[in-house]
Every structure is written in structure tokens, then in C-alpha cells.
Design a protein around this motif. Structure first.
Motif, PDB file in Angstrom:
ATOM      1  N   LYS A 214       0.835  -1.203   0.000  1.00 42.08           N
ATOM      2  CA  LYS A 214       0.000   0.000   0.000  1.00 42.08           C
ATOM      3  C   LYS A 214       0.874   1.259   0.000  1.00 42.08           C
ATOM      4  CE  LYS A 214      -4.239  -1.697   0.330  1.00 42.08           C
ATOM      5  NZ  LYS A 214      -5.301  -1.405  -0.683  1.00 42.08           N
ATOM      6  N   TRP A 524      -4.672  -4.835 -13.429  1.00 43.01           N
ATOM      7  CA  TRP A 524      -6.020  -4.324 -13.165  1.00 43.01           C
ATOM      8  C   TRP A 524      -6.466  -3.344 -14.237  1.00 43.01           C
ATOM      9  CZ3 TRP A 524      -2.139  -4.839  -9.528  1.00 43.01           C
ATOM     10  CH2 TRP A 524      -2.348  -5.829  -8.562  1.00 43.01           C
ATOM     11  N   TYR A 554     -13.733  -5.679 -16.233  1.00 44.16           N
ATOM     12  CA  TYR A 554     -12.682  -5.426 -15.254  1.00 44.16           C
ATOM     13  C   TYR A 554     -12.413  -3.922 -15.126  1.00 44.16           C
ATOM     14  CZ  TYR A 554     -11.742 -10.426 -15.413  1.00 44.16           C
ATOM     15  OH  TYR A 554     -11.859 -11.786 -15.338  1.00 44.16           O
ATOM     16  N   ASN A 558     -13.235  -2.161 -11.601  1.00 41.00           N
ATOM     17  CA  ASN A 558     -12.061  -1.638 -10.884  1.00 41.00           C
ATOM     18  C   ASN A 558     -12.097  -0.119 -10.784  1.00 41.00           C
ATOM     19  OD1 ASN A 558     -11.020  -4.199 -10.465  1.00 41.00           O
ATOM     20  ND2 ASN A 558      -9.737  -4.158 -12.290  1.00 41.00           N
ATOM     21  N   PHE A 561     -15.087   0.511  -8.136  1.00 36.43           N
ATOM     22  CA  PHE A 561     -15.038  -0.120  -6.819  1.00 36.43           C
ATOM     23  C   PHE A 561     -13.630  -0.545  -6.409  1.00 36.43           C
ATOM     24  CE2 PHE A 561     -19.198  -1.134  -8.744  1.00 36.43           C
ATOM     25  CZ  PHE A 561     -20.032  -0.456  -7.852  1.00 36.43           C
ATOM     26  N   GLY A 562     -12.615  -0.058  -7.125  1.00 38.83           N
ATOM     27  CA  GLY A 562     -11.244  -0.486  -6.859  1.00 38.83           C
ATOM     28  C   GLY A 562     -10.767  -0.184  -5.448  1.00 38.83           C
ATOM     29  N   LEU A 564     -12.426  -0.702  -2.848  1.00 33.68           N
ATOM     30  CA  LEU A 564     -12.951  -1.757  -1.985  1.00 33.68           C
ATOM     31  C   LEU A 564     -12.422  -3.129  -2.385  1.00 33.68           C
ATOM     32  CD1 LEU A 564     -16.665  -0.538  -1.943  1.00 33.68           C
ATOM     33  CD2 LEU A 564     -14.907  -0.098  -0.219  1.00 33.68           C
ATOM     34  N   LYS A 565     -12.441  -3.405  -3.667  1.00 36.20           N
ATOM     35  CA  LYS A 565     -12.008  -4.712  -4.164  1.00 36.20           C
ATOM     36  C   LYS A 565     -11.605  -4.562  -5.618  1.00 36.20           C
ATOM     37  CE  LYS A 565     -11.662  -9.241  -4.653  1.00 36.20           C
ATOM     38  NZ  LYS A 565     -10.506  -9.983  -4.106  1.00 36.20           N
ATOM     39  N   ARG A 566     -10.441  -5.122  -5.976  1.00 34.85           N
ATOM     40  CA  ARG A 566      -9.957  -5.064  -7.358  1.00 34.85           C
ATOM     41  C   ARG A 566      -9.900  -6.467  -7.947  1.00 34.85           C
ATOM     42  NH1 ARG A 566      -4.472  -1.906  -7.912  1.00 34.85           N
ATOM     43  NH2 ARG A 566      -3.797  -3.526  -6.476  1.00 34.85           N
ATOM     44  N   PHE A 567     -10.028  -6.549  -9.259  1.00 32.47           N
ATOM     45  CA  PHE A 567      -9.989  -7.825  -9.952  1.00 32.47           C
ATOM     46  C   PHE A 567      -8.944  -7.766 -11.067  1.00 32.47           C
ATOM     47  CE2 PHE A 567     -14.171  -7.329  -8.171  1.00 32.47           C
ATOM     48  CZ  PHE A 567     -14.461  -8.575  -7.633  1.00 32.47           C
TER      49      PHE A 567
END
Length: 708
Positions: A214, A524, A554, A558, A561-562, A564-567
């Protein structure tokens, strides 16, 4: 000779380490058992113990021996946090640099010589941002440090840079490990209960990579965003640039989850696929196929069939088909879906603002989906002759008697065959072979079909120049030592498509591009700026409508909502189809891919000449080829060549996507007589090759016994 000496020396030291089982001294058990003895020795001769520890740590790191983590813990246990961190920091950096120098001295020259072309992009990246790459790898320990030491020695990064970046990058991790080492003394050997401090220290070991990751992302984002003032509020959640397949799907998803989204298109809604690619080409192919079928009607028992057609009307039909499909991608439809659609040229003026039609829009995220354009080769004299691309060929109203198609890929092969069936004398010119991404047997099937339709195929031909003289247009070629002039009425350029990355303000933002001119994105689909995403042809690596739509999910999710959660974009199962006759459909590995990548495969083949439906339709040619893990039914790749190959492929795509093997396909009821039965028969061929022969021998004996 010097390299050999170094290799032998390292080999001897490594052999001695394992032969004498010296690793037993580098375990937590040994450390805990000898802690009091080491402490007493340190109290008596502190500098000697520190010197010995430092030397051993450097040796362990330089030789890439297992035990560096234990040595770091030992530093905390023996010397405490301050002294331990100081010793470990310098010893680890020095040892890493020695390993780095050894790898550079022994291997770098040979590796760069052997893989130089493939390493050009890596070398360029290291020269540009090598310090940051190394700092990230040191701070976020996704890979073992000894691997990083050795691999970095093969790159152009400077030794001094490697040393100081390693020391700074490993400092945070060193502190965490040394701190954990200071807690080892607090283990209650009687009760076996770990102290809260020790539990917290080791919990920090697990959390540290996430925190470091991070932190690196924050530092990198701060660096790229520094020149740009960020708005305090935003007009929109998302702005999408480009209304092709990728842009339309992105905007649709955003509207479906109630985000405020704006879609900007500077040319035609629907993009290349609707207006210049998939839709018009398939409409033309359908008309051309009918002409072919009519000419061969005698094979179906029909005599005296004649076809009289107007080429201009055929092209008008193509345009009618495009107009019929247009409402699916129209401004009206997407407005009803909740998307604000603006027709105009978009220019990104900052990571959060876009100008269009004199307006400035602010947005939290941007998705670039600007597609690709036909690649125009640098061919002398091209401007003086009548030439077309896959975008402009649809403007034809008169049939060119002589058509030269430049390019042996899917677009070139499809259009060459279609125009040949419509009566043009077509010559296809390929720089190497046809269908370069497919197996040789698939390419050969297409080449044979083109020849049967009257297409002259010239492979391994270099184009020299175009010339217009005495009213005649010609293309000069070189094949080996032979020069040839091709006379033509129209020249179709089908040598590939290039991502559209200019004219949208991307240059001012310093957006890097790949060697294929696509925007650089991460897993991503983020670009250099984490809130700007790219998908579709402009991002690559695939230039397919369905791949663009796949990426769009994707990018949209992303972007919205990236936080909170990324794919990560998943390219493990990407199918494609070349719509020649026969069609060539593919998903996963080909035989050529497997051989090039050194992947062991088992090949199962079923010929369509055995399929009842194919025989009934007088189309009994082609095959289904399945690549599996040797001895297992897990599918690694499929190639289908034949009529309706694209429709047949979907069952294998589904199977691969959801981990279904050939046994599942074999156990599925397929209606008779259908083309899809070929998939089941291919699975049957695999099953027959793996029949349990010994068991069947016993079954044969059983039946003989039952007969008395």
C-alpha cells in the motif's frame, strides 16, 4: 577462465554447506538453544561476536544460502533492536551486492547475448526506473531476496544504485524481523505460551507485505499526480472515451450499478466492429458464400443453377446490415440505459478532467477505449495508387477486376476469399506465411481453400514500392532474388491494426506505450495514473470484440469499486475465430505454442470427414484437435477447422473456463445429427486411446465364461 574459477568456488562452498549439514546451525531451534551461550560470549567479547556475526551473515547472503531470515531474527535476539538492525542492514546489503556482482560477472554477458532481443524492453525499463522497481521488490517481499539479487545482476542497473536502494528498501523489513528476534527471549519454555509482544511481532511479519504494498502504491501515485491539482469534488463517477465494444460495455456496466457515467465518441457509435470490421465483413462473406454455393449446386443434385448479381447491390446490402445493427449501439439506446452520451472529440487535460465540445468534465475515473486503426505501411508510391484499408474498402461500388491484398492474417485471408468468390482476380501477398498464429495444418487448410477459390497466394514476399505508369498501377515485390510487378485495380492493405493513442491528450500526461503501441496497463488495467484505465484494442494484448467486452467488465468494476475490491483481468481462456471457409477456431494452446513453450501435451484429433452432419451437407472436411495434459482429460487448447467451427468452439471454451475435462463432454448428450457432435466424438477418441486394456481383457474372459 575467471568465470569458471568463480563458479567452481561457489559450487565448492555450496557443496560444503550441504555436505556438512551446516544448515542445522541456521534454525530457530538452534538459535533458541544457544541463545544464552551467545549472550554470554557477546558480553565477554562484543566486537568479536559482532564481527563474526557480520561475516557469517554476509557469506550466507552472498552465497544465497537458506537461513538469512533466521540470521536476522538472531540479530535481534543477540544484539537488541538498535545494534541488530544496524548489523543486519549493512551485512544483508553487502552480501546481496556480492551475489549481484557474482551473477553479473558469471552470467550477464551470456544471458544478454542469447536473449538480447527479448530483454530489450526489460533493459529499457531498468535504465529508466530501475531504482524504483528494485525499491518496490525490496519493500514488498513477493519474491525471495536471493532471486532478486541474482536477477538484478543480469540487468544494466548500476552497482552503487543496487546497493543503496537495497539497503533503504530492506530497512523496514529488517526492522520488523529484528524486532521479532528481540521477542524470542520471551518465550516461556515451561508453559509454551508466547508473549503478547512476540505474537504482535510475528503478526506484523504477516501484515508488513500488505502495508508495504500500500505504501509503495501511495508513493508512486503521489509521484505521478504531483503536477496535477485534484478537484475537491467531481461531476461524474466515470467518463469513458470511445464507443466501440470496450467503451459501450464499460458504460453499460457503470450505468447498471447506478454510477453517473458519460460516454464520449468522436466518430461513429459502435466503433470499428460495427462500422468497419466484424459486421460488414461477415455480411460480405455471407453474400460471397452464396455465390460459391450456387456455382457448386451440382454437388447437391441441382443442374443449371446460374447467379446474376450486381456488385454495387452486394455492397449496398453490406451497408444495410450495418444500419440494421446500428440501433443496438445507438445514442438513443444508451441514453435510455442511463448513460450520458456526448458526440465530440475528447481531450484529457488532467487525470480528473476532460474537455469536449468546449466543456470541461470532472470525473473520479477515466476509461480509455479508443480502439485501433488500420496500420498503413511505409511503402513508397502508395499515395499515388488506389488503395484501401479494412476501414475504407466498404466504400467500393464497382468491383475491381484485379485486387491485390497485402497481408496474410485473418483480415487479409477473409477478404481475399470473399472478393475472389465475387469474381475479382485476387492476389494475396504475405511477408511470411498465412495465419501466423495458427498451427501449420490449419494455415495449410486455409491456403488450400484460397487456392481453390482462385486466389493466388505469394508467401515470403517483400514489398518494394507502388508505381503508376501509363494508367496502370503495379506493386513491386521481391521473392528471394526474383523481382515481380503485380498489376492491380485496387490495393487492400490488411497488415494489422495499430492502437489509437494520439489525439486524446495522452501524450501530455506522459502515458507510456508498449512496443505494439498499446497503452501500458497493469493487471487491473490501470495506466500510469491509477484512476485512468484502458481496455479494448488500445490496451491489447488481443484485438477481438469479445476480448474488449471481457476487459470492459474489469475496467468498469475496478474504476468504480477499486478502493474496496480489485480484480485482475483474466486472459486464461480467450477464444478467436477466423471466418474463412473453412473457418479456423481456436482457444488455448496450439501445438506450435506448446512446443515453443516446452509444454508437454497429448494431441487428440477427430476428422470431420467422419461426421454424419458434415457428410449430409457436403462439407466433410476439417478436424477437431484437442490438446490435453498427457494421460489426463484436462483441456489445454483446441483448434477446429471446418464449417461452423466458431459455433462448435464454445463448448470447449465453457469446459476450459470451468475446469471440465473431456470425460464430461463425452458424458453429455449431443443431439443427432449436429455439428457439435464432433466435440463428443473427439472426446471419444481420447477415451478410446486411454481404454483400460488389462481390465478389458478380463471382461472378455468374463463374457467367454458366461457363454459357457
Amino acid at each position: 577462465m575467471k568465470r569458471i574459477v568463480v563458479l567452481v568456488l561457489v559450487a565448492v562452498l555450496l557443496a560444503a554447506f550441504f555436505a556438512f549439514d551446516l544448515g542445522r546451525f541456521l534454525t530457530l531451534e538452534t538459535l533458541k538453544g544457544s541463545q544464552e551461550q551467545f549472550a554470554a560470549q557477546y558480553a565477554a567479547t562484543p566486537f568479536l561476536v559482532m564481527g563474526a556475526y557480520f561475516a557469517i551473515y554476509v557469506a550466507v547472503t552472498a552465497l544465497s544460502l537458506p537461513g538469512a531470515a533466521v540470521m536476522t531474527l538472531a540479530g535481534g535476539a543477540l544484539f537488541g533492536l538498535s545494534v541488530g538492525t544496524l548489523l543486519v542492514s549493512f551485512a544483508s546489503s553487502l552480501g546481496a551486492t556480492l551475489a549481484f556482482l557474482a551473477a553479473r560477472f558469471v552470467l550477464r554477458e551470456s544471458v544478454q547475448h542469447r536473449f538480447g532481443d527479448r530483454l530489450d524492453a526489460l533493459n529499457a525499463g531498468i535504465e529508466k526506473d530501475g531504482a524504483f522497481y528494485l525499491f518496490t521488490l525490496r519493500l514488498v517481499p513477493l519474491f525471495p531476496f536471493f532471486v532478486i539479487n541474482l536477477l538484478m545482476g543480469l540487468t544494466p542497473i548500476r552497482t552503487r544504485t543496487f546497493y543503496w536502494v537495497s539497503q533503504v528498501g530492506m530497512l523496514a523489513g529488517t526492522l520488523v524481523y529484528v524486532n521479532a528476534g528481540t521477542q524470542l527471549a520471551r518465550i516461556d519454555s515451561l508453559s509454551g505460551i508466547l508473549s503478547p509482544g512476540l505474537l504482535a511481532s510475528f503478526a506484523l511479519l504477516g501484515v508488513f507485505p500488505l502495508l508495504a504494498k500500500k505504501m509503495v502504491a501511495a508513493v508512486q501515485a503521489r509521484k505521478v499526480y504531483a503536477p496535477w491539482p485534484k478537484p475537491t469534488h467531481f461531476d461524474r463517477n466515470l467518463v469513458v472515451i470511445g464507443a466501440g465494444a470496450a467503451g459501450l460495455v464499460t458504460a453499460y456496466i457503470a450505468a447498471a450499478v447506478k454510477a453517473k457515467v458519460t460516454l464520449i465518441e468522436g466518430h461513429k457509435m459502435g466503433g470499428d466492429c460495427l462500422n468497419y470490421g466484424c459486421v460488414p465483413s461477415k455480411a460480405l462473406i455471407r453474400s460471397a458464400r452464396f455465390v460459391k454455393q450456387a456455382r457448386e449446386a451440382a454437388a447437391l443434385g441441382m443442374n443449371g443453377v446460374a447467379v446474376d448479381y450486381d456488385f454495387a447491390e452486394v455492397m449496398n446490402r453490406v451497408r444495410r446490415v450495418v444500419r440494421t445493427v446500428e440501433p443496438h449501439d445507438s445514442v438513443e439506446r444508451y441514453t435510455k440505459l442511463g448513460v450520458e452520451v456526448i458526440e465530440g472529440q475528447a481531450t484529457i487535460t488532467s487525470p480528473w478532467s476532460i474537455q469536449v465540445n468546449g466543456r470541461t468534465l470532472t470525473t473520479r475515473a477515466i476509461v480509455v477505449a479508443t480502439g485501433a486503426a488500420p496500420l498503413i505501411p511505409d511503402l513508397p508510391g502508395l499515395a499515388n495508387v488506389r488503395h484501401y484499408t479494412s476501414d475504407t474498402i466498404w466504400d467500393l461500388t464497382e468491383r475491381p477486376e484485379r485486387l491485390v491484398v497485402l497481408g496474410g492474417g485473418p483480415i487479409g485471408c477473409e477478404l481475399a476469399q470473399a472478393f475472389a468468390r465475387l469474381g475479382c482476380r485476387v492476389t494475396l501477398v504475405a511477408r511470411s506465411g498465412l495465419m501466423g498464429k495458427e498451427d501449420p495444418d490449419a494455415a495449410a487448410a486455409v491456403e488450400s481453400a484460397l487456392a481453390a477459390d482462385g486466389v493466388r497466394v505469394l508467401k515470403n514476399a517483400g514489398t518494394l514500392r507502388c508505381q503508376k505508369m501509363d494508367g496502370e498501377q503495379r506493386l513491386w515485390l521481391q521473392r528471394d532474388d526474383h523481382y515481380e510487378a503485380l498489376f492491380f485495380d485496387a490495393l487492400l492493405l490488411a497488415v494489422g491494426r495499430e492502437p489509437r493513442t494520439t489525439g486524446f491528450g495522452l501524450e501530455a500526461l506522459g502515458m507510456p506505450v508498449t512496443s505494439a503501441r498499446a497503452l501500458e496497463t497493469n493487471s487491473w488495467l490501470q495506466t500510469r495514473y491509477p484512476n485512468i484505465y484502458a481496455c479494448g484494442d488500445v490496451a491489447g494484448p488481443y484485438q477481438f470484440t469479445h476480448a474488449a467486452a471481457h476487459q470492459a467488465w474489469y475496467a468498469a468494476v475496478n474504476a468504480l469499486f477499486g478502493g474496496l475490491k480489485r480484480f485482475k483481468a483474466d486472459y486464461s481462456v480467450i477464444p478467436w475465430v477466423t471466418f474463412t471457409d473453412p473457418e479456423v477456431a481456436r482457444v488455448g494452446l496450439s501445438e506450435t505454442d506448446a512446443e515453443r513453450q516446452g509444454i508437454a501435451v497429448e494431441v487428440t484429433r477427430y476428422g470431420l470427414n467422419d461426421l454424419d452432419r458434415a457428410i449430409a451437407e457436403d462439407a466433410a472436411h476439417g478436424y477437431v484437435k484437442v490438446l490435453t495434459v498427457p494421460g489426463k482429460d484436462r483441456i489445454l487448447g483446441v483448434t477446429i477447422v471446418g464449417a461452423h467451427a466458431g459455433e462448435m468452439l464454445s463448448e470447449f471454451v465453457l469446459a476450459m473456463r470451468h475446469g471440465l475435462g473431456l470425460n464430461k463432454i463425452l458424458g453429455t448428450i449431443h443431439p443427432y445429427p449436429t455439428w457439435s457432435e464432433a466435440n463428443k466424438y473427439a472426446a471419444g477418441e481420447w477415451k478410446r486411446a486411454h481404454a483400460p486394456q488389462k481390465l478389458l481383457d478380463w471382461v472378455a474372459r468374463y463374457h467367454a465364461w458366461m457363454r459357457g
